[in-house]
Write a protein that holds these residues in place. Structure first.
Motif, PDB file in Angstrom:
ATOM      1  N   ALA A   4      56.342  45.922  34.447  1.00 57.60           N
ATOM      2  CA  ALA A   4      55.136  45.203  34.852  1.00 57.60           C
ATOM      3  C   ALA A   4      53.965  46.169  34.884  1.00 57.60           C
ATOM      4  O   ALA A   4      54.135  47.377  35.117  1.00 57.60           O
ATOM      5  N   ARG A  32      60.307  33.406  36.979  1.00 62.42           N
ATOM      6  CA  ARG A  32      59.401  34.458  36.516  1.00 62.42           C
ATOM      7  C   ARG A  32      58.073  33.803  36.143  1.00 62.42           C
ATOM      8  O   ARG A  32      58.041  32.793  35.425  1.00 62.42           O
ATOM      9  N   GLU A  34      54.102  34.393  34.728  1.00 61.63           N
ATOM     10  CA  GLU A  34      52.997  35.156  34.160  1.00 61.63           C
ATOM     11  C   GLU A  34      51.773  34.882  35.024  1.00 61.63           C
ATOM     12  O   GLU A  34      51.360  33.721  35.173  1.00 61.63           O
ATOM     13  N   GLY A  67      49.899  31.153  38.302  1.00 63.34           N
ATOM     14  CA  GLY A  67      50.375  31.571  36.993  1.00 63.34           C
ATOM     15  C   GLY A  67      51.145  30.492  36.268  1.00 63.34           C
ATOM     16  O   GLY A  67      51.182  29.328  36.688  1.00 63.34           O
ATOM     17  N   ARG A  68      51.765  30.907  35.179  1.00 57.54           N
ATOM     18  CA  ARG A  68      52.544  30.002  34.326  1.00 57.54           C
ATOM     19  C   ARG A  68      53.990  30.472  34.305  1.00 57.54           C
ATOM     20  O   ARG A  68      54.265  31.669  34.127  1.00 57.54           O
ATOM     21  N   THR A  70      57.419  31.454  32.965  1.00 57.53           N
ATOM     22  CA  THR A  70      57.900  31.919  31.659  1.00 57.53           C
ATOM     23  C   THR A  70      59.419  32.001  31.585  1.00 57.53           C
ATOM     24  O   THR A  70      59.974  32.129  30.491  1.00 57.53           O
ATOM     25  N   ASP A 133      50.703  41.698  36.051  1.00 58.36           N
ATOM     26  CA  ASP A 133      50.780  40.713  34.975  1.00 58.36           C
ATOM     27  C   ASP A 133      51.871  39.669  35.159  1.00 58.36           C
ATOM     28  O   ASP A 133      51.794  38.584  34.593  1.00 58.36           O
ATOM     29  N   HIS A 134      52.921  39.964  35.965  1.00 58.70           N
ATOM     30  CA  HIS A 134      53.934  38.940  36.207  1.00 58.70           C
ATOM     31  C   HIS A 134      54.672  39.257  37.504  1.00 58.70           C
ATOM     32  O   HIS A 134      54.553  40.348  38.059  1.00 58.70           O
ATOM     33  N   GLU A 349      45.119  43.593  30.345  1.00 61.49           N
ATOM     34  CA  GLU A 349      45.535  44.278  29.122  1.00 61.49           C
ATOM     35  C   GLU A 349      44.367  45.068  28.534  1.00 61.49           C
ATOM     36  O   GLU A 349      44.531  46.191  28.068  1.00 61.49           O
TER      37      GLU A 349
END
Length: 352
Positions: A4, A32, A34, A67-68, A70, A133-134, A349
């Motif tokens: 991560a 998990r 994102e 978040g989304r 994954t 990031d996650h 990023e």
């Protein structure tokens, strides 16, 4: 394990800097996520500066996570890949004490596991938060997020939102009641929105007259300037409930005088001493109550998210690039935000 990337502080005087670390594999009950947006809470700054003691470094702050999904474990039934999801202030509890059995995990008798600056119950590894990031979280501690909501503005609901929603629900705020929200900041602006949506007559109580117009834009029916003795006297003994969001030690006694007999003032912002302390007379004459409340359990947090989707309630936010997070912390320390910073994690990023 998965690598991560995020931002961390390495001691109590250090700025936030890029930091890479390992997340655990997603187990059978894990989700998990994102991370798309991470809200910035004033407690992030307090924890990083070790104002409350117990800081563990390196520290990746952040407990207002949207978040989304994954990845989901084999036993996960509430989420599927692609769902929007949220994570708030805690990621685990003992799950078996009286509090947990009543869906009050925030009051876990063995102590909740917090999203950051805590340790995982199974591995003993440090927890790292949403400035990353996650994240991997057990499904009980993840909430569904409606596509109806503005995702970036929904992130602070996971802390500022539930911190104000929970006491309003617990003390049954509703139509016909006069409710005061003390302090117009990250918590207070959510308290105004929720109390209004619940049907109460809402009075914004502030030391700053200049905030009056914004309070009314947020839904307040009236503004009470607490430094004005005439205004305080006019409202004495008239409130059914007071939500006190002031985050520092202060004199609560003048506010207690605003309550009706048998009414309650709930503290949600201050963790330090009240100075001066409450007097006996402020509670004895009128059988009044001064109490406190901490976030909400997971069932109630999901209820709040659904309530927000139904009533189109989100936070007022300023979205930032993660490269400017240290400047945002400096501004937050000066109360220079209306009313919550949110990090767009898509900028991570680019910053790495």
């Amino acid at each position: 394990m998965s690598l991560a990337h995020g931002y961390a502080v390495h001691d109590q005087t250090a700025p936030l800097v890029p930091f890479s670390f390992e997340r655990r594999p997603a187990g059978p009950d894990d989700v998990r996520i994102e991370i798309l947006f991470s809200g910035i809470c004033h407690s992030d700054l307090h924890q990083a500066r070790d104002d409350w003691g117990g800081a563990m470094f390196p520290m990746v702050p952040g407990h207002e996570i949207i978040g989304r999904v994954t990845e989901v474990g084999a036993n996960v039934t509430r989420f599927k890949v692609g769902d929007f999801a949220g994570v708030g202030c805690m990621v685990d509890s003992c799950r078996h004490c009286a509090a947990c059995d009543e869906d009050l995990e925030q009051y876990c008798e063995k102590g909740a596991t917090y999203t950051y600056n805590s340790t995982e119950r199974d591995s003993g590894q440090p927890t790292f938060g949403g400035y990353s990031d996650h994240i991997v979280v057990e499904q009980r501690f993840v909430v569904k997020v409606s596509e109806k909501l503005d995702l970036k503005a929904a992130a602070p609901l996971l802390c500022a939102g539930i911190t104000t929603y929970s006491p309003l629900r617990h003390w049954k705020v509703g139509p016909g009641q006069k409710v005061g929200v003390i302090g117009l900041g990250g918590l207070g602006h959510m308290g105004v929105k929720f109390a209004k949506a619940m049907g109460a007559t809402v009075v914004m109580i502030t030391t700053t007259p200049e905030k009056g117009a914004d309070a009314k834009r947020l839904g307040a029916d009236e503004v009470l300037v607490s430094r004005d003795p005439a205004q305080m006297k006019a409202h004495a003994g008239s409130f059914d409930f007071l939500l006190n969001t002031i985050p520092v030690g202060h004199d609560t006694n003048p506010y207690m005088a605003l309550l009706k007999r048998d009414a309650t003032m709930c503290l949600v912002g201050v963790l330090t001493e009240l100075d001066p302390p409450p007097t006996g007379v402020s509670v004895i004459f009128g059988r009044k109550h001064i109490t406190g409340s901490a976030i909400g359990g997971m069932a109630e947090t999901q209820e709040m998210m659904d309530f927000c989707a139904e009533h189109n309630i989100v936070s007022d936010v300023e979205v930032i690039d993660i490269k400017t997070v240290n400047e945002a912390w400096e501004r937050m320390a000066k109360n220079d935000v209306r009313y919550r910073f949110v990090i767009d994690m898509a900028t991570l990023e680019k910053a790495a």
